[in-house]
Scaffold this active site. Structure first.
Site, PDB file in Angstrom:
ATOM      1  N   CYS A 151       4.463  44.454  82.758  1.00 20.22           N
ATOM      2  CA  CYS A 151       4.978  45.195  83.920  1.00 20.22           C
ATOM      3  C   CYS A 151       5.197  46.645  83.521  1.00 20.22           C
ATOM      4  CB  CYS A 151       6.296  44.608  84.429  1.00 20.22           C
ATOM      5  SG  CYS A 151       7.010  45.652  85.723  1.00 20.22           S
ATOM      6  N   CYS A 184       8.951  47.766  84.129  1.00 21.30           N
ATOM      7  CA  CYS A 184       9.906  47.259  83.119  1.00 21.30           C
ATOM      8  C   CYS A 184       9.518  47.747  81.726  1.00 21.30           C
ATOM      9  CB  CYS A 184       9.880  45.737  83.013  1.00 21.30           C
ATOM     10  SG  CYS A 184      10.382  44.821  84.435  1.00 21.30           S
ATOM     11  N   HIS A 203      23.320  54.002  87.651  1.00 21.92           N
ATOM     12  CA  HIS A 203      23.319  54.719  86.366  1.00 21.92           C
ATOM     13  C   HIS A 203      24.722  55.271  86.082  1.00 21.92           C
ATOM     14  CE1 HIS A 203      18.881  55.405  87.441  1.00 21.92           C
ATOM     15  NE2 HIS A 203      18.884  54.582  86.406  1.00 21.92           N
ATOM     16  N   LYS A 207      20.079  44.718  94.512  1.00 23.11           N
ATOM     17  CA  LYS A 207      20.361  45.615  93.379  1.00 23.11           C
ATOM     18  C   LYS A 207      19.996  47.046  93.767  1.00 23.11           C
ATOM     19  CE  LYS A 207      18.872  47.031  88.826  1.00 23.11           C
ATOM     20  NZ  LYS A 207      17.768  47.203  87.912  1.00 23.11           N
ATOM     21  N   CYS A 237       5.767  40.911  89.106  1.00 29.12           N
ATOM     22  CA  CYS A 237       6.989  41.051  88.314  1.00 29.12           C
ATOM     23  C   CYS A 237       8.154  40.494  89.118  1.00 29.12           C
ATOM     24  CB  CYS A 237       7.224  42.523  87.994  1.00 29.12           C
ATOM     25  SG  CYS A 237       8.840  42.830  87.280  1.00 29.12           S
ATOM     26  N   LYS A 242      15.869  52.675  92.823  1.00 28.31           N
ATOM     27  CA  LYS A 242      15.019  53.611  93.536  1.00 28.31           C
ATOM     28  C   LYS A 242      13.953  52.838  94.304  1.00 28.31           C
ATOM     29  CE  LYS A 242      12.062  57.504  92.893  1.00 28.31           C
ATOM     30  NZ  LYS A 242      10.847  57.694  92.147  1.00 28.31           N
ATOM     31  N   HIS A 256      10.527  43.653  89.804  1.00 27.60           N
ATOM     32  CA  HIS A 256      10.065  44.746  90.670  1.00 27.60           C
ATOM     33  C   HIS A 256       9.168  44.298  91.820  1.00 27.60           C
ATOM     34  CE1 HIS A 256      11.218  46.985  86.967  1.00 27.60           C
ATOM     35  NE2 HIS A 256      11.761  47.745  87.873  1.00 27.60           N
ATOM     36  N   HIS A 283      21.027  57.389  90.155  1.00 30.89           N
ATOM     37  CA  HIS A 283      21.778  56.822  91.278  1.00 30.89           C
ATOM     38  C   HIS A 283      23.099  56.246  90.776  1.00 30.89           C
ATOM     39  CE1 HIS A 283      20.581  52.770  90.067  1.00 30.89           C
ATOM     40  NE2 HIS A 283      19.304  53.140  90.068  1.00 30.89           N
TER      41      HIS A 283
HETATM   42  O1  ME8 Z   1      16.368  50.251  81.364  1.00 27.97           O
HETATM   43  N1  ME8 Z   1      23.717  48.649  88.849  1.00 27.97           N
HETATM   44  O2  ME8 Z   1      16.452  52.476  81.928  1.00 27.97           O
HETATM   45  P1  ME8 Z   1      16.848  52.396  83.474  1.00 27.97           P
HETATM   46  C1  ME8 Z   1      24.184  48.749  87.587  1.00 27.97           C
HETATM   47  N2  ME8 Z   1      15.399  53.186  79.688  1.00 27.97           N
HETATM   48  N3  ME8 Z   1      23.464  49.250  86.568  1.00 27.97           N
HETATM   49  C2  ME8 Z   1      22.219  49.652  86.838  1.00 27.97           C
HETATM   50  C3  ME8 Z   1      21.656  49.593  88.123  1.00 27.97           C
HETATM   51  C4  ME8 Z   1      22.471  49.054  89.168  1.00 27.97           C
HETATM   52  N4  ME8 Z   1      22.057  48.955  90.416  1.00 27.97           N
HETATM   53  N5  ME8 Z   1      20.396  50.086  88.057  1.00 27.97           N
HETATM   54  C5  ME8 Z   1      20.190  50.446  86.759  1.00 27.97           C
HETATM   55  C6  ME8 Z   1      16.221  51.426  81.107  1.00 27.97           C
HETATM   56  N6  ME8 Z   1      21.283  50.175  86.030  1.00 27.97           N
HETATM   57  C7  ME8 Z   1      15.846  51.844  79.696  1.00 27.97           C
HETATM   58  C8  ME8 Z   1      17.048  51.637  78.785  1.00 27.97           C
HETATM   59  S1  ME8 Z   1      18.243  51.744  76.388  1.00 27.97           S
HETATM   60  C9  ME8 Z   1      17.744  51.896  74.795  1.00 27.97           C
HETATM   61  C10 ME8 Z   1      16.791  51.968  77.341  1.00 27.97           C
HETATM   62  C11 ME8 Z   1      21.447  50.347  84.580  1.00 27.97           C
HETATM   63  O3  ME8 Z   1      16.869  53.813  83.920  1.00 27.97           O
HETATM   64  C12 ME8 Z   1      20.494  49.453  83.811  1.00 27.97           C
HETATM   65  O4  ME8 Z   1      20.978  48.125  83.760  1.00 27.97           O
HETATM   66  O5  ME8 Z   1      15.978  51.439  84.192  1.00 27.97           O
HETATM   67  C13 ME8 Z   1      20.458  50.132  82.465  1.00 27.97           C
HETATM   68  O6  ME8 Z   1      21.511  49.689  81.645  1.00 27.97           O
HETATM   69  C14 ME8 Z   1      20.643  51.608  82.834  1.00 27.97           C
HETATM   70  O7  ME8 Z   1      21.097  51.651  84.197  1.00 27.97           O
HETATM   71  C15 ME8 Z   1      19.354  52.399  82.715  1.00 27.97           C
HETATM   72  O8  ME8 Z   1      18.328  51.785  83.482  1.00 27.97           O
END
Ligand code: ME8
Length: 499
Positions: free
Chosen positions: A129, A132, A24, A300, A147, A303, A150, A21
């Site tokens: 969680c 997380c 990301h 925030k 959590c 998904k 979540h 989304h």
């Molecule tokens: O945390 N606004 O993966 P992830 C801004 N796999 N950034 C966002 C966001 C939003 N609404 N939603 C998600 C993970 N992000 C781990 C990371 S790194 C070694 C492992 C950002 O898919 C989130 O803060 O949940 C994170 O930096 C990235 O997307 C991946 O989130």
């Protein structure tokens, strides 16, 4: 140790349990802007992004869909890889944590950490969680053992785990925070990480026994590594196999910037440096922490909240440069903020079409009409030169601290300055009066437009490249305001941002 000219930037690697989304996308664009700016400055750049494919977030999503974890990751990783193309990212590699090259290096590094005595066998007893993939203390547990992030029920775990002696690194981490105030940027996130450290560290699980979807632990086949340690190591492992036959570690490690969201601060600013110390690897120079994009409901974007904007759809409708510009104008990098299609339409109309797009088209049109599509080779207007001199240096200074929105605002002030210059000088009147000042005004305007366009290139790589070509000076590395017009031939261009 990497050289002074090297620059290595990474993004968080995304869980592939759903579709990508805009949240990301935001982080990936931020990192791309830093990487492109570093390339403009002649640095030796490596830019890494990719996907996090192990652990419960993925295993549970696969079980819910009735497919194997491998099937799920193979399908979903392609969507994230496609996103890098759609976003116009200039990444040098795309890592998947299921890559054999990653798995084998995770095992090597963590075996070394084990051999050095930083690991022991124990029992984890507490809350967890699965979304997380994080162990929860009482302090981060909501009412009814849920959590806080979540809102889902936490699992009670009692499980044999190998533990990493995180607590043994308390003093070294305190020293890190005392001596490197820019280790974590921006400052409020440094303070948050520092406060976490001040609470005192406890040892953390390094392995999991009840989960099979992960990297096998070499010294005990009954365990896999806890997904966070597997994931964090991507920043190091990728350098070992991204370029077949060449190990890039010495050239690029330590990383210049790890770009992450604020929800994963603890992992990157506490666990990660401690693990690197245990593995006797150098620490990254900066962890830059961004805020969250909120959906139209003010929550925030995620998904699970069901409030996501699909980056592919936005790009299809508006183009990638428009999205890239919008995100860093609308939400000050480092803060949280809401985004919406209405907001994007407004910025498009006011800033891209009316300000920058208009500056570009009127400049090209005047060069065509009054100067036969050539930039007069005359001395430039010193007043404009003094306003635009040093723009590149100011932008660089801000981007050295990942102040992506402030740097963009700095450039935007120059765009506005140039539009005012057109109004002040009124070249159409100079032309009517055969005024000898006209060539210098046209040349200054052309050079000013070129300089802001080069500065904007990391933000809007496609449209700026089109415009620089039309100006007859496509080089994105020539960043300084020149003293003389370049005497070159310009072309024409359909409106960059049609109204
Ligand atoms: O945390 N606004 O993966 P992830 C801004 N796999 N950034 C966002 C966001 C939003 N609404 N939603 C998600 C993970 N992000 C781990 C990371 S790194 C070694 C492992 C950002 O898919 C989130 O803060 O949940 C994170 O930096 C990235 O997307 C991946 O989130």
């Amino acid at each position: 140790m990497s050289g002074a000219r090297s620059f290595y930037a990474t993004t968080a690697i995304d869980y592939v349990n759903g579709a990508p989304h805009l949240g990301h996308a935001y982080e990936k664009i931020a990192t791309d802007i830093l990487a492109r700016n570093a390339r403009q400055r002649g640095r030796d750049v490596f830019f890494l992004t990719g996907t996090d494919e192990h652990g419960e977030p993925v295993a549970d999503a696969a079980a819910a869909e009735g497919v194997s974890p491998q099937e799920l990751v193979d399908r979903n990783a392609e969507r994230f890889r496609a996103l890098t193309g759609a976003l116009g990212l200039s990444n040098d590699f795309f890592i998947r944590t299921t890559d054999a090259g990653h798995v084998e290096r995770v095992q090597q590094v963590l075996q070394r950490v084990y051999d050095a005595g930083h690991v022991y066998l124990g029992t984890y007893e507490g809350w967890y969680c699965p979304r997380c993939a994080d162990f929860k203390t009482e302090a981060d547990t909501g009412p009814g053992n849920t959590c806080l992030i979540h809102g889902i029920a936490l699992d009670r775990h009692s499980e044999e785990n190998y533990f990493f002696r995180l607590s043994a690194f308390q003093a070294q981490l305190e020293d890190l925070f005392a001596t490197r105030p820019d280790f974590v940027l921006p400052r409020h996130q440094f303070n948050a990480a520092h406060a976490f450290l001040g609470g005192g560290l406890t040892d953390v699980s390094l392995t999991r026994k009840e989960l099979t979807w992960g990297v096998p632990v070499p010294w005990d086949s009954g365990h896999v590594f806890y997904v966070w340690f597997d994931a964090l190591l991507n920043y190091v492992t990728a350098l070992g196999y991204a370029e077949p036959g060449t190990d890039l570690t010495a050239r690029f490690w330590p990383a210049t910037f790890h770009v992450i969201g604020k929800d994963i601060l603890k992992f990157h600013t506490i666990y990660w440096p401690a693990l690197l110390m245990a593995a006797e690897l150098e620490l990254p120079r900066h962890v830059w922490v961004h805020g969250f994009l909120f959906g139209p409901d003010g929550e925030k974007m995620s998904k699970s909240a069901g409030n996501v904007l699909d980056p592919f759809e936005v790009i299809d409708e508006f183009g990638v440069d428009v999205l890239r510009h919008y995100l860093f104008r609308e939400v000050t990098a480092g803060q949280d903020g809401p985004v919406s299609l209405d907001g994007l339409r407004t910025r498009y109309a006011t800033e891209l079409a009316n300000e920058y797009g208009n500056l570009a088209s009127r400049t090209l049109n005047m060069l065509e009409r009054y100067s036969s599509r050539t930039v007069p080779a005359v001395a430039l207007d010193p007043a404009l030169a003094s306003d635009l001199d040093g723009l590149a240096a100011r932008v660089d200074g801000l981007l050295d601290r990942a102040e992506i929105s402030t740097a963009l605002e700095e450039i935007w002030q120059s765009v506005r300055r140039l539009n005012r210059y057109v109004e002040e000088k009124a070249p159409w009147q100079l032309a009517r009066n055969d005024d000898p000042a006209l060539p210098a005004v046209l040349a200054s305007l052309a050079e000013g437009l070129r300089v802001v366009t080069v500065a904007l290139h990391p933000y809007m790589p496609t449209k700026t490249a089109d415009l620089l070509r039309a100006l007859g000076r496509p080089d994105v590395h020539a960043r300084e305001f020149a003293e003389n017009g370049w005497g070159g031939v310009t072309g024409s261009l359909p409106p960059l941002f049609p109204k």
